[in-house]
Scaffold this motif. Structure first.
Motif, PDB file in Angstrom:
ATOM      1  N   VAL A  12     -80.709 -13.838 -47.560  1.00 58.51           N
ATOM      2  CA  VAL A  12     -81.546 -15.444 -47.412  1.00 58.51           C
ATOM      3  C   VAL A  12     -80.487 -16.521 -47.879  1.00 58.51           C
ATOM      4  N   LEU A  13     -80.118 -16.493 -48.709  1.00 59.18           N
ATOM      5  CA  LEU A  13     -78.709 -17.055 -49.558  1.00 59.18           C
ATOM      6  C   LEU A  13     -77.966 -17.550 -48.924  1.00 59.18           C
ATOM      7  N   ALA A  14     -77.572 -16.507 -48.638  1.00 57.18           N
ATOM      8  CA  ALA A  14     -76.323 -16.960 -47.508  1.00 57.18           C
ATOM      9  C   ALA A  14     -76.415 -17.666 -46.098  1.00 57.18           C
ATOM     10  N   LYS A  15     -77.207 -17.349 -45.442  1.00 59.98           N
ATOM     11  CA  LYS A  15     -77.338 -18.105 -43.946  1.00 59.98           C
ATOM     12  C   LYS A  15     -77.932 -19.183 -44.292  1.00 59.98           C
ATOM     13  N   LEU A  16     -78.933 -19.042 -45.546  1.00 69.62           N
ATOM     14  CA  LEU A  16     -78.717 -21.137 -45.568  1.00 69.62           C
ATOM     15  C   LEU A  16     -77.845 -21.464 -46.904  1.00 69.62           C
ATOM     16  N   ASP A  17     -77.170 -21.126 -46.766  1.00 72.92           N
ATOM     17  CA  ASP A  17     -75.484 -21.900 -47.167  1.00 72.92           C
ATOM     18  C   ASP A  17     -75.112 -22.319 -46.003  1.00 72.92           C
ATOM     19  N   ALA A  18     -75.099 -21.356 -44.723  1.00 73.98           N
ATOM     20  CA  ALA A  18     -74.540 -21.644 -44.248  1.00 73.98           C
ATOM     21  C   ALA A  18     -75.289 -22.788 -42.989  1.00 73.98           C
ATOM     22  N   GLU A  19     -76.903 -22.883 -43.032  1.00 72.72           N
ATOM     23  CA  GLU A  19     -77.194 -23.592 -41.737  1.00 72.72           C
ATOM     24  C   GLU A  19     -77.303 -24.931 -42.769  1.00 72.72           C
ATOM     25  N   ILE A  20     -77.472 -24.909 -44.237  1.00 73.81           N
ATOM     26  CA  ILE A  20     -77.217 -26.415 -44.920  1.00 73.81           C
ATOM     27  C   ILE A  20     -76.142 -26.887 -44.359  1.00 73.81           C
ATOM     28  N   LYS A  78     -88.700 -29.567 -38.045  1.00 79.30           N
ATOM     29  CA  LYS A  78     -87.273 -29.783 -38.257  1.00 79.30           C
ATOM     30  C   LYS A  78     -87.336 -27.966 -39.763  1.00 79.30           C
ATOM     31  N   LEU A  79     -87.806 -28.309 -40.436  1.00 81.85           N
ATOM     32  CA  LEU A  79     -87.884 -27.596 -41.596  1.00 81.85           C
ATOM     33  C   LEU A  79     -88.453 -25.811 -41.279  1.00 81.85           C
ATOM     34  N   GLU A  80     -89.529 -25.912 -40.689  1.00 78.19           N
ATOM     35  CA  GLU A  80     -90.019 -24.671 -40.430  1.00 78.19           C
ATOM     36  C   GLU A  80     -89.397 -24.199 -39.167  1.00 78.19           C
ATOM     37  N   LYS A  81     -88.098 -24.699 -38.342  1.00 78.56           N
ATOM     38  CA  LYS A  81     -87.128 -24.251 -37.585  1.00 78.56           C
ATOM     39  C   LYS A  81     -86.000 -23.885 -38.369  1.00 78.56           C
ATOM     40  N   LEU A  82     -85.482 -24.523 -39.422  1.00 79.40           N
ATOM     41  CA  LEU A  82     -84.600 -23.964 -40.439  1.00 79.40           C
ATOM     42  C   LEU A  82     -84.900 -23.138 -40.933  1.00 79.40           C
ATOM     43  N   LEU A  83     -86.080 -22.690 -41.497  1.00 80.70           N
ATOM     44  CA  LEU A  83     -86.168 -21.231 -42.364  1.00 80.70           C
ATOM     45  C   LEU A  83     -86.674 -20.512 -41.123  1.00 80.70           C
ATOM     46  N   GLN A  84     -86.972 -20.347 -40.016  1.00 82.24           N
ATOM     47  CA  GLN A  84     -87.456 -19.616 -39.074  1.00 82.24           C
ATOM     48  C   GLN A  84     -85.467 -18.759 -38.603  1.00 82.24           C
ATOM     49  N   THR A  85     -84.918 -19.587 -38.784  1.00 85.26           N
ATOM     50  CA  THR A  85     -83.830 -19.152 -38.074  1.00 85.26           C
ATOM     51  C   THR A  85     -82.907 -18.683 -39.212  1.00 85.26           C
ATOM     52  N   VAL A  86     -82.824 -18.974 -41.056  1.00 81.52           N
ATOM     53  CA  VAL A  86     -82.489 -18.258 -41.890  1.00 81.52           C
ATOM     54  C   VAL A  86     -83.227 -16.935 -41.911  1.00 81.52           C
ATOM     55  N   LEU A  87     -84.574 -17.219 -41.502  1.00 80.80           N
ATOM     56  CA  LEU A  87     -85.075 -15.456 -41.970  1.00 80.80           C
ATOM     57  C   LEU A  87     -85.344 -14.765 -40.765  1.00 80.80           C
ATOM     58  N   GLY A  88     -84.414 -15.697 -39.545  1.00 79.81           N
ATOM     59  CA  GLY A  88     -85.171 -14.342 -38.491  1.00 79.81           C
ATOM     60  C   GLY A  88     -84.118 -13.111 -38.081  1.00 79.81           C
ATOM     61  N   TYR A  98    -104.698 -36.220 -53.430  1.00 82.63           N
ATOM     62  CA  TYR A  98    -104.401 -36.058 -52.104  1.00 82.63           C
ATOM     63  C   TYR A  98    -104.679 -34.682 -51.683  1.00 82.63           C
ATOM     64  N   THR A  99    -104.409 -33.699 -50.782  1.00 82.76           N
ATOM     65  CA  THR A  99    -104.385 -32.707 -51.066  1.00 82.76           C
ATOM     66  C   THR A  99    -103.011 -31.606 -50.130  1.00 82.76           C
ATOM     67  N   ALA A 100    -102.023 -30.558 -50.794  1.00 83.19           N
ATOM     68  CA  ALA A 100    -100.483 -30.765 -50.219  1.00 83.19           C
ATOM     69  C   ALA A 100    -100.869 -29.295 -49.179  1.00 83.19           C
ATOM     70  N   ARG A 101    -100.048 -28.529 -49.078  1.00 79.62           N
ATOM     71  CA  ARG A 101    -100.249 -27.733 -48.099  1.00 79.62           C
ATOM     72  C   ARG A 101     -98.592 -26.797 -48.542  1.00 79.62           C
ATOM     73  N   ARG A 102     -99.170 -25.704 -49.467  1.00 74.31           N
ATOM     74  CA  ARG A 102     -98.108 -24.881 -50.176  1.00 74.31           C
ATOM     75  C   ARG A 102     -97.751 -23.432 -48.897  1.00 74.31           C
ATOM     76  N   VAL A 103     -96.064 -23.760 -48.323  1.00 77.54           N
ATOM     77  CA  VAL A 103     -96.114 -23.001 -47.374  1.00 77.54           C
ATOM     78  C   VAL A 103     -95.248 -21.722 -47.863  1.00 77.54           C
ATOM     79  N   THR A 104     -95.620 -20.103 -47.716  1.00 78.26           N
ATOM     80  CA  THR A 104     -94.509 -19.238 -48.464  1.00 78.26           C
ATOM     81  C   THR A 104     -94.169 -18.343 -47.683  1.00 78.26           C
ATOM     82  N   TYR A 105     -93.447 -17.876 -46.988  1.00 77.72           N
ATOM     83  CA  TYR A 105     -92.567 -16.927 -46.162  1.00 77.72           C
ATOM     84  C   TYR A 105     -92.070 -15.611 -47.159  1.00 77.72           C
TER      85      TYR A 105
END
Length: 176
Positions: A24-32, A166-176, A8-15
């Motif tokens: 970034v880590l501080a925001k991610l730590d808080a969100e999760i 949900k993952l996209e929303k999380l990452l956009q919140t962290v990076l936004g 199968y073929t997977a898609r790798r996403v890079t922000y």
């Protein structure tokens, strides 16, 4: 004995962002809810006896968010130690998720457990100008047919698409 191989073929996403990795880590730590996750997650998974125990426990552990922290590995630390250097960019793999979301996929195909909880790589850009977050899109890794060319379970596909959103929303919140 038998063996089945399904390609199968997977898609790798890079922000990429100009934000420093510490931010970034501080925001991610808080969100999760990193402070409330980790050992508490594994204790709950080990000790819960009922659906209610799991639902109440994970609703508490997510602290109003979608996901909770499971674990992390600091790859730069062991690579620097192994090679005797100090130049490896800060690189972490975070593992996080929510079993209440995972069940929506696993009830259709237990092999989805190969990709939940989620893993996300967070790395400092080598030139020091920011951070990259890299992950494999769950929609491309979880709903794999049981046989080459076979159908993908439509309910599994739909549940996985919700996880990806949900993952996209999380990452956009962290990076936004």
């Amino acid at each position: 004995m038998s063996k089945t191989v399904v390609e199968y073929t997977a898609r790798r996403v890079t922000y990429e962002t100009s934000l420093p990795i510490k931010d970034v880590l501080a925001k991610l730590d808080a969100e999760i809810n990193k402070p409330g996750g980790g050992p508490s997650v594994f204790r709950l998974l080990r000790e819960a006896k009922t659906r209610t125990d799991l639902e109440e426990g994970f609703n508490t552990l997510t602290a109003g968010g979608t996901f909770v922290y499971f674990a992390e590995t600091a790859y730069h630390r062991f690579l620097n130690a192994y090679f005797g250097t100090t130049s490896t960019p800060q690189t972490y793999v975070y593992v996080f998720g929510n079993p209440l979301i995972a069940q929506s996929m696993l009830k259709h195909d237990l092999t989805g457990a190969l990709h939940v909880p989620l893993s996300v790589l967070i790395t400092e850009k080598a030139d020091g100008t920011g951070t990259k977050i890299v992950y494999d899109d769950p929609t491309s890794t979880i709903p794999v047919p049981a046989s080459q060319g076979g159908p993908v379970n439509a309910d599994l596909q739909a549940a996985t698409e919700q996880l990806s959103q949900k993952l996209e929303k999380l990452l956009q919140t962290v990076l936004g």
